[in-house]
Design an enzyme around this catalytic site. Structure first.
Site, PDB file in Angstrom:
ATOM      1  N   HIS A  61       3.768   6.152  -3.511  1.00 53.42           N
ATOM      2  CA  HIS A  61       4.126   6.739  -2.125  1.00 53.42           C
ATOM      3  C   HIS A  61       4.182   8.272  -2.100  1.00 53.42           C
ATOM      4  O   HIS A  61       3.609   8.813  -1.283  1.00 53.42           O
ATOM      5  CB  HIS A  61       5.312   5.983  -1.408  1.00 53.42           C
ATOM      6  N   LYS A  94      -4.128   1.216  -5.750  1.00 49.48           N
ATOM      7  CA  LYS A  94      -3.372   0.061  -6.312  1.00 49.48           C
ATOM      8  C   LYS A  94      -3.909  -1.243  -5.353  1.00 49.48           C
ATOM      9  O   LYS A  94      -3.987  -2.337  -5.852  1.00 49.48           O
ATOM     10  CB  LYS A  94      -2.071   0.248  -6.095  1.00 49.48           C
ATOM     11  N   ASP A  95      -3.886  -1.094  -3.919  1.00 45.59           N
ATOM     12  CA  ASP A  95      -4.222  -2.028  -3.137  1.00 45.59           C
ATOM     13  C   ASP A  95      -5.846  -1.659  -2.659  1.00 45.59           C
ATOM     14  O   ASP A  95      -6.153  -1.537  -1.582  1.00 45.59           O
ATOM     15  CB  ASP A  95      -3.453  -1.931  -1.826  1.00 45.59           C
ATOM     16  N   MET A 144       2.726   1.246 -10.126  1.00 49.64           N
ATOM     17  CA  MET A 144       3.980   1.266  -9.546  1.00 49.64           C
ATOM     18  C   MET A 144       3.856   0.408  -8.330  1.00 49.64           C
ATOM     19  O   MET A 144       2.769   0.169  -7.653  1.00 49.64           O
ATOM     20  CB  MET A 144       4.250   2.638  -9.245  1.00 49.64           C
ATOM     21  N   SER A 145       4.958  -0.193  -8.003  1.00 48.64           N
ATOM     22  CA  SER A 145       4.814  -1.208  -6.754  1.00 48.64           C
ATOM     23  C   SER A 145       6.444  -1.403  -6.467  1.00 48.64           C
ATOM     24  O   SER A 145       7.292  -1.527  -7.274  1.00 48.64           O
ATOM     25  CB  SER A 145       4.404  -2.622  -7.143  1.00 48.64           C
TER      26      SER A 145
END
Lengths: 289, 289
Positions: B38, B150-151, B185-186
């Site tokens: 983010h 990532k998405d 990363m999540s």
């Protein structure tokens, strides 16, 4: 008045107008073949906004496979004369390729309000309406948009969409305009043969009978109101009823009786075919104690 | 940095910023529990825009009935510290009532791109994503919006929605950030037990093997690429595969072989459960002659 055919040019013009100005932009989306009903929307927009944009686009997405997309009446020259006379500043007239350059993969759907009336008899119609209106709102970015209550369910669907999706546009519903004998104005009236046109009067007559019956409380049940309207329409031998419904307004939910209602509104709505022409009409009925 | 909790206040602040200014507004929509991924979105927004708005909203609409909406990690205090450090100007943190004050009747759906990958294993998920992102775009009205790759399917769906509905926002896709050992990363990584965390490395390892095999053309069929990834993931005893797919990118359509491809892109994408935690990862694979 400027005629604008591309999204890019329209956006540039609106951006230019808005630069350094807080003046309101009003929008009247139509499918063209303008009549006095559309003129009244332009007039309302003109009164409330500094810039008035009319769009003319016969949206294929809201027509079913067996509906009248191909033969929907079009008259660009006359529309532009009327728009100019009514004081439109911009007329946005995109072609189908401009609005749908590739296969449409995104749909805006409104549930609950669309499972009755025209939503039931025209499957997919309101998805097509919500999707194109959402596109037009994103293209034009108006402060206010003006819609005729002749298409009352459309007004309800768009109002719901704008509320649910937080679209920053104020929806201004405007009254239905009628010919002197009561027929609701519609671009499709031009389809009517002389005898069909004469018999089509039963629509507004039937709705007015229902309005009086609700007002004087001579009829209180939904069923009896529907029967009253249906019976009157059937006095016209050419009328083929698609639907007759009386619902709560603006929720479009059914009710049983007006017995316990206080200051409520109902909508009596009909769709009737005369030959190949499908007409709709409706009246808002006030229930008072 | 200002924390804003209502749509009304956010709109007023953005309107105030835009008055008399052509400076760009950047938007980073998130579900909070911020990590360096983010932060990199905020950094990109900061570089390209004058005003940066971060939203934090765990959107119930995009979680299935048996998914982790209730236990999705939240940490408002830490999020606000990180947002401030990253230079966000406004943090929009509405509660569920503010975003969905009444029953949701309007849905934005994107077809074709959503019948595979997470769209297949999480029915309704992308309707929820498209609907809330459309709401947020209408509320914030940014010039640019920043999304992590990532998405990747989410980026494809939102890009399609914006294009189809003419939403006046530029979508800026940003690279996936990874831990030093390769794990993407999540926010959900926090769920992982120590041994699960160790074994979760197979995801990025497997994707990198596929990337190399495509680059050196040692594997050309979709089937063999999928098998390569699947086999490597299965070396981790705790891994339960949800899906492994290699598709054309960004169309997300299947292919048989890279044999005749020239300068094309593929996406290798996986979803794997470790205990209760479902992780996703993907890599864009370049095919060159």
């Amino acid at each position: 008045m400027q005629v604008i055919r591309t999204i890019h040019d329209l956006r540039a013009q609106v951006r230019n107008f808005r630069r350094g100005s807080d003046a309101l932009v009003g929008f009247v989306p139509t499918m063209g073949f303008l009549h006095e009903g559309h003129m009244s929307l332009l007039k309302a927009a003109k009164e409330q906004c500094s810039l008035v944009i009319l769009s003319i686009f016969v949206n294929p997405l809201q027509f079913g496979p067996n509906e009248d997309f191909d033969r929907y009446p079009r008259n660009e020259k006359r529309d532009l004369e009327l728009a100019e006379a009514a004081g439109a500043d911009f007329v946005f007239m995109p072609d189908v390729k401009e609005m749908y350059p590739s296969e449409v993969r995104t749909t805006v759907s409104v549930t609950k309000l669309t499972d009755r009336l025209c939503g039931a008899s025209r499957p997919g119609h309101f998805d097509g309406v919500a999707t194109v209106v959402s596109k037009l709102f994103h293209i034009v970015q108006p402060d206010k948009a003006f819609f005729g209550l002749k298409d009352a369910q459309q007004v309800a669907v768009i109002t719901q969409m704008v509320q649910d999706l937080n679209i920053p546009v104020e929806i201004v519903p405007c009254p239905t305009l009628r010919e002197s004998d009561g027929l609701a104005m519609s671009s499709r009236n031009v389809y009517l043969q002389e005898e069909e046109r004469r018999q089509a009067l039963v629509l507004s007559q039937a709705l007015n009978k229902a309005k009086e019956a609700v007002l004087d409380r001579s009829i209180v049940t939904s069923e009896a109101l529907t029967a009253l309207i249906r019976n009157h329409i059937q006095t016209a031998p050419l009328a083929v009823i698609d639907y007759v419904e009386v619902l709560q307004f603006p929720s479009l939910q059914p009710f049983e009786s007006t017995h316990s209602m206080v200051n409520d509104s109902l909508i009596a709505a009909v769709a009737v075919k005369f030959g190949k022409t499908r007409l709709i009409d409706n009246l808002i009925l006030s229930v008072r104690k």
